[in-house]
Design a protein around this motif. Structure first.
Motif, PDB file in Angstrom:
ATOM      1  N   TYR A 194       2.569   2.239  -1.526  1.00  8.96           N
ATOM      2  CA  TYR A 194       1.474   1.698  -2.332  1.00  8.96           C
ATOM      3  C   TYR A 194       1.474   0.174  -2.280  1.00  8.96           C
ATOM      4  N   ARG A 213      -1.419  -2.174  -0.638  1.00 13.60           N
ATOM      5  CA  ARG A 213      -2.153  -3.041  -1.572  1.00 13.60           C
ATOM      6  C   ARG A 213      -2.011  -4.521  -1.177  1.00 13.60           C
ATOM      7  N   SER A 221      -5.898  -2.696   0.191  1.00  8.69           N
ATOM      8  CA  SER A 221      -6.535  -1.413  -0.107  1.00  8.69           C
ATOM      9  C   SER A 221      -6.416  -1.133  -1.597  1.00  8.69           C
ATOM     10  N   ASN A 222      -7.425  -0.506  -2.128  1.00  4.37           N
ATOM     11  CA  ASN A 222      -7.414  -0.135  -3.536  1.00  4.37           C
ATOM     12  C   ASN A 222      -6.984   1.318  -3.663  1.00  4.37           C
ATOM     13  N   ALA A 223      -6.089   1.597  -4.595  1.00  5.41           N
ATOM     14  CA  ALA A 223      -5.700   2.982  -4.820  1.00  5.41           C
ATOM     15  C   ALA A 223      -6.897   3.727  -5.387  1.00  5.41           C
ATOM     16  N   ALA A 234      -0.174   8.842  -0.533  1.00  8.46           N
ATOM     17  CA  ALA A 234      -0.964   7.702  -1.009  1.00  8.46           C
ATOM     18  C   ALA A 234      -2.433   8.046  -0.840  1.00  8.46           C
ATOM     19  N   HIS A 249      -5.661   5.847  -0.978  1.00  9.27           N
ATOM     20  CA  HIS A 249      -6.307   4.553  -1.106  1.00  9.27           C
ATOM     21  C   HIS A 249      -7.689   4.622  -0.475  1.00  9.27           C
ATOM     22  N   TRP A 297      -7.617   5.880   3.134  1.00  8.25           N
ATOM     23  CA  TRP A 297      -6.268   5.525   3.566  1.00  8.25           C
ATOM     24  C   TRP A 297      -5.321   6.494   2.871  1.00  8.25           C
TER      25      TRP A 297
END
Length: 190
Positions: free
Chosen positions: A16, A20, A25-27, A48, A50, A61
């Motif tokens: 993560y 990030r 990338s946003n979760a 994960a 994302h 992602w």
């Protein structure tokens, strides 16, 4: 074993953080939402979730994290099941699992949110076809944490050589897929 579960959890957190910080990338949702109370652990699936809205093109992602003593063993464990992980059915099942937690999404105003809401209103739609129609992509980051062999550079080179010599099973998806590895050699995995 309990130790392996803890290391897997740390691997997921490190994945993560890598996604990030280095890839912005946003979760889409925290992996912790998938805790299964009856099994006293997380459910199966990607490690994960994302999302990147790349100029209107949704990129999922959905990654994997492995925290092993031996990097080659970690790589083998991922590549041996890549035909399952990179299949339309597996992706569809994971997106459906996400839908159970759609109130916790960090996707407001995105194409993926539209697709999930569309599926919520009509479970008969084909999620993969919806992603395909908007040029959606699956980005599959594979994060490997393992013990340093002799030194950092040699450990990375050996891992890359192992991947290049490995016979990767065929996989088939109806959307574009990109795979990449992130390696983190550490002094002690114990």
């Amino acid at each position: 074993s309990e130790k392996c579960q803890k290391l897997g959890f740390y691997g997921e957190i490190l994945l993560y953080a890598m996604l990030r910080i280095f890839y912005n990338s946003n979760a889409a949702i925290s992996r912790g939402y998938f805790y299964h109370i009856l099994e006293n652990g997380e459910t199966k699936g990607f490690d994960a979730y994302h999302f990147i809205d790349n100029n209107g093109t949704p990129e999922l992602w959905f990654g994997e994290a492995k925290f092993y003593q031996n990097m080659n063993s970690a790589i083998k464990s991922v590549l041996d099941k890549i035909d399952i992980s990179l299949s339309n059915n597996y992706l569809r099942e994971n997106i459906i699992a996400l839908n159970e937690h759609n109130n916790n999404f960090n996707l407001e105003g995105t194409k993926l949110q539209e697709i999930v809401l569309k599926w919520d209103n009509n479970p008969d739609i084909n999620i993969i076809e919806e992603l395909k129609s908007c040029n959606g992509k699956l980005i599959y980051p594979i994060f490997i944490v393992g013990q340093i062999d002799t030194d950092y550079d040699t450990t990375i080179k050996k891992a890359i050589d192992y991947i290049n010599e490995y016979t990767i099973p065929e996989y088939s998806m109806d959307i574009e897929v990109s795979i990449f590895f992130i390696f983190l050699p550490v002094i002690n995995t114990a």
